[in-house]
Structures are given as C-alpha cells and as structure tokens.
Motif scaffolding. Structure first.
Motif, PDB file in Angstrom:
ATOM      1  N   TYR A 234      -9.279  -4.901  -2.160  1.00  0.00           N
ATOM      2  CA  TYR A 234      -8.108  -4.699  -2.385  1.00  0.00           C
ATOM      3  C   TYR A 234      -7.156  -5.881  -2.114  1.00  0.00           C
ATOM      4  O   TYR A 234      -5.965  -6.204  -2.849  1.00  0.00           O
ATOM      5  CB  TYR A 234      -7.633  -3.357  -1.551  1.00  0.00           C
ATOM      6  CG  TYR A 234      -6.088  -3.044  -1.763  1.00  0.00           C
ATOM      7  CD1 TYR A 234      -5.678  -2.141  -2.717  1.00  0.00           C
ATOM      8  CD2 TYR A 234      -5.311  -3.316  -0.662  1.00  0.00           C
ATOM      9  CE1 TYR A 234      -4.317  -1.801  -2.836  1.00  0.00           C
ATOM     10  CE2 TYR A 234      -3.840  -3.116  -0.868  1.00  0.00           C
ATOM     11  CZ  TYR A 234      -3.469  -2.446  -1.835  1.00  0.00           C
ATOM     12  OH  TYR A 234      -1.951  -2.095  -2.130  1.00  0.00           O
TER      13      TYR A 234
ATOM     14  N   ARG B   6       2.160   2.122  -3.203  1.00  0.00           N
ATOM     15  CA  ARG B   6       1.061   2.888  -4.269  1.00  0.00           C
ATOM     16  C   ARG B   6       0.593   4.085  -3.620  1.00  0.00           C
ATOM     17  O   ARG B   6      -0.555   4.612  -4.023  1.00  0.00           O
ATOM     18  CB  ARG B   6      -0.103   1.767  -4.521  1.00  0.00           C
ATOM     19  CG  ARG B   6       0.355   0.675  -5.344  1.00  0.00           C
ATOM     20  CD  ARG B   6      -0.240  -0.583  -5.144  1.00  0.00           C
ATOM     21  NE  ARG B   6       0.423  -1.696  -6.098  1.00  0.00           N
ATOM     22  CZ  ARG B   6       1.403  -2.389  -5.962  1.00  0.00           C
ATOM     23  NH1 ARG B   6       2.362  -2.111  -5.069  1.00  0.00           N
ATOM     24  NH2 ARG B   6       1.816  -3.193  -6.897  1.00  0.00           N
ATOM     25  N   HIS B   7       1.119   4.699  -2.397  1.00  0.00           N
ATOM     26  CA  HIS B   7       0.885   5.906  -1.950  1.00  0.00           C
ATOM     27  C   HIS B   7      -0.305   6.091  -1.487  1.00  0.00           C
ATOM     28  O   HIS B   7      -1.107   7.059  -1.649  1.00  0.00           O
ATOM     29  CB  HIS B   7       1.198   7.074  -2.787  1.00  0.00           C
ATOM     30  CG  HIS B   7       2.508   7.036  -3.694  1.00  0.00           C
ATOM     31  ND1 HIS B   7       3.643   7.430  -2.868  1.00  0.00           N
ATOM     32  CD2 HIS B   7       2.995   6.738  -4.700  1.00  0.00           C
ATOM     33  CE1 HIS B   7       4.916   7.228  -3.648  1.00  0.00           C
ATOM     34  NE2 HIS B   7       4.403   6.892  -4.764  1.00  0.00           N
ATOM     35  N   TYR B   8      -0.965   4.963  -0.722  1.00  0.00           N
ATOM     36  CA  TYR B   8      -2.178   5.034  -0.110  1.00  0.00           C
ATOM     37  C   TYR B   8      -1.990   5.936   1.144  1.00  0.00           C
ATOM     38  O   TYR B   8      -0.735   5.881   1.959  1.00  0.00           O
ATOM     39  CB  TYR B   8      -2.825   3.700   0.319  1.00  0.00           C
ATOM     40  CG  TYR B   8      -3.313   2.994  -0.737  1.00  0.00           C
ATOM     41  CD1 TYR B   8      -4.746   2.712  -0.868  1.00  0.00           C
ATOM     42  CD2 TYR B   8      -2.694   2.422  -1.872  1.00  0.00           C
ATOM     43  CE1 TYR B   8      -5.410   2.100  -1.769  1.00  0.00           C
ATOM     44  CE2 TYR B   8      -3.206   1.820  -2.818  1.00  0.00           C
ATOM     45  CZ  TYR B   8      -4.761   1.457  -2.806  1.00  0.00           C
ATOM     46  OH  TYR B   8      -5.649   1.315  -3.714  1.00  0.00           O
ATOM     47  N   SER B   9      -3.202   6.611   1.598  1.00  0.00           N
ATOM     48  CA  SER B   9      -2.901   7.515   3.059  1.00  0.00           C
ATOM     49  C   SER B   9      -2.690   6.292   4.226  1.00  0.00           C
ATOM     50  O   SER B   9      -2.966   5.444   4.086  1.00  0.00           O
ATOM     51  CB  SER B   9      -3.909   8.246   3.045  1.00  0.00           C
ATOM     52  OG  SER B   9      -5.307   7.519   3.275  1.00  0.00           O
TER      53      SER B   9
ATOM     54  N   MET C 153       0.689  -1.240   0.039  1.00  0.00           N
ATOM     55  CA  MET C 153      -0.070   0.167  -0.003  1.00  0.00           C
ATOM     56  C   MET C 153       0.842   1.232  -0.035  1.00  0.00           C
ATOM     57  O   MET C 153       0.431   2.168  -0.665  1.00  0.00           O
ATOM     58  CB  MET C 153      -0.621  -0.067   1.023  1.00  0.00           C
ATOM     59  CG  MET C 153      -2.203  -1.006   0.879  1.00  0.00           C
ATOM     60  SD  MET C 153      -3.127  -0.799   2.271  1.00  0.00           S
ATOM     61  CE  MET C 153      -2.628  -1.577   3.802  1.00  0.00           C
TER      62      MET C 153
ATOM     63  N   THR D 120      -5.893   5.012   5.276  1.00  0.00           N
ATOM     64  CA  THR D 120      -6.603   3.837   4.645  1.00  0.00           C
ATOM     65  C   THR D 120      -5.830   2.686   5.011  1.00  0.00           C
ATOM     66  O   THR D 120      -6.349   1.550   4.790  1.00  0.00           O
ATOM     67  CB  THR D 120      -6.401   4.311   2.919  1.00  0.00           C
ATOM     68  OG1 THR D 120      -6.948   5.501   2.706  1.00  0.00           O
ATOM     69  CG2 THR D 120      -6.789   3.122   2.242  1.00  0.00           C
ATOM     70  N   GLU D 121      -4.554   2.743   4.883  1.00  0.00           N
ATOM     71  CA  GLU D 121      -3.401   1.669   5.249  1.00  0.00           C
ATOM     72  C   GLU D 121      -4.139   1.157   6.627  1.00  0.00           C
ATOM     73  O   GLU D 121      -4.129   0.008   6.808  1.00  0.00           O
ATOM     74  CB  GLU D 121      -2.004   2.388   5.346  1.00  0.00           C
ATOM     75  CG  GLU D 121      -1.117   1.188   5.732  1.00  0.00           C
ATOM     76  CD  GLU D 121       0.296   1.880   6.054  1.00  0.00           C
ATOM     77  OE1 GLU D 121       0.889   1.356   7.154  1.00  0.00           O
ATOM     78  OE2 GLU D 121       0.620   2.645   5.107  1.00  0.00           O
TER      79      GLU D 121
ATOM     80  N   TYR E 192      -7.525  -0.746   6.193  1.00  0.00           N
ATOM     81  CA  TYR E 192      -7.343  -1.768   5.268  1.00  0.00           C
ATOM     82  C   TYR E 192      -6.748  -3.004   6.104  1.00  0.00           C
ATOM     83  O   TYR E 192      -7.196  -4.224   5.988  1.00  0.00           O
ATOM     84  CB  TYR E 192      -6.909  -1.707   4.083  1.00  0.00           C
ATOM     85  CG  TYR E 192      -7.650  -0.960   2.892  1.00  0.00           C
ATOM     86  CD1 TYR E 192      -8.890  -0.325   3.480  1.00  0.00           C
ATOM     87  CD2 TYR E 192      -7.381  -1.197   1.673  1.00  0.00           C
ATOM     88  CE1 TYR E 192      -9.580   0.324   2.323  1.00  0.00           C
ATOM     89  CE2 TYR E 192      -8.150  -0.523   0.774  1.00  0.00           C
ATOM     90  CZ  TYR E 192      -9.294   0.322   0.910  1.00  0.00           C
ATOM     91  OH  TYR E 192     -10.110   0.791   0.008  1.00  0.00           O
TER      92      TYR E 192
END
Length: 172
Positions: free
Chosen positions: A120, A59-62, A56, A65-66, A69
């Motif tokens: 995801y 892929r530069h997820y915040s 994650m 969000t990380e 998830y």
C-alpha cells in the motif's frame, strides 16, 4: 520541517503505565516525541506519516487498518535506518520481510500484514509501478502444522469402557 534522517531512534521499551511495548522516534534538537505507540493509539507529528494517514482516511480505510499500516511503515523506516521509502528499493522490502521471519520469528499472517502495508505504501501512496515492486522469491513464514489428534477406534472404546466402569462403581 522534520526530515526522517534528523530523527533518532529510541529502543523498544516496556511502558509500565500502559503495560505495552512502545516504539518511539524523537527529534534530538527539540526533544519532541514524534511517534509513540500507546494505549491511546498512534501519535505522530511527522509530515510523511500524517500525509499517509490522510491518504488512507480519504479512501475510507478503517481506523484499525490505518493504525496497523502506519505501525508497519514506521517499523520498515526504522529497520532501514530512517531512510525515506522512496530512496529504498524492492530489495529492501524483501530484506525487511525476511528479517521478520528469521530474526523476529513472526507468523505467516503477520508477515502478510506487513507485506500488505508496504505494498500500500509503495503502490498507492508513493505511486510506484509494477516494475519497481517486483519482489521476486523471498523467504515466507511457514504456517504451523497442526497434527490432528489421532485416537484409534479401539483405544477410544477402551477409554469409554474404563470410564463407564469407574462411574458405575462410584454410584453403588
């Protein structure tokens, strides 16, 4: 290397220090806590979860969000008796999502968040194709019905007339 099947599950417990509910997994051989949801965030030494986190971040997820998830991934793994997600099927995903609605009584947005996390996990991280992720029909959480406050025009006029009379007499 620590495998998910060698972990034991500690029940949800209320952490007095952080005033939050905590979920934890621990390794019974070394008594090492592998996952703990605390005020400082998620800490997990599991190679699987660390690889998911790295995936994650690449892929530069915040961070939020990380964190979300990973929470739902661990909840899903715990629900399925610590089975690896690659060993599970789409029926297990549906069973988990329906459990959230029926047993945990979650809202529609919470169920959608859990679904997005699992999609995801399986599609992006584990590389499942569309055929493996056919969930079919499953019970979805219903959105609460907000009934509008109904106030007929005559009732509101009567209310304001009474209010005006009471304020006029109060000033004399």
């Amino acid at each position: 290397m620590i495998f998910l099947s060698s972990l034991s599950v500690a029940p949800e417990s209320f952490c007095e220090k952080t005033s939050k509910w905590c979920l934890s997994l621990h390794n019974p051989q070394s008594h090492e806590i592998l996952y703990k949801n605390t005020a400082q965030g998620f800490a997990m030494s599991s190679p699987f979860i660390q690889a998911l986190r790295d995936h994650m971040r690449a892929r530069h997820y915040s961070k939020r969000t990380e964190k979300t998830y990973i929470y739902w991934t661990i909840f899903y793994i715990r629900f399925n008796n610590l089975s690896h997600p690659n060993d599970l099927s789409s029926r297990d995903i549906v069973r988990f999502l329906e459990y959230l609605v029926v047993e945990r009584n979650v809202t529609a947005s919470t169920q959608k968040t859990a679904l997005n996390a699992l999609i995801y996990l399986h599609r992006q991280f584990l590389g499942w194709d569309e055929a493996q992720l056919q969930l079919g029909a499953f019970r979805r959480a219903s959105k609460p019905k907000n009934s509008p406050l109904y106030c007929p025009v005559m009732k509101s006029k009567q209310y304001f007339a009474i209010y005006r009379e009471s304020t006029c007499y109060a000033h004399t």
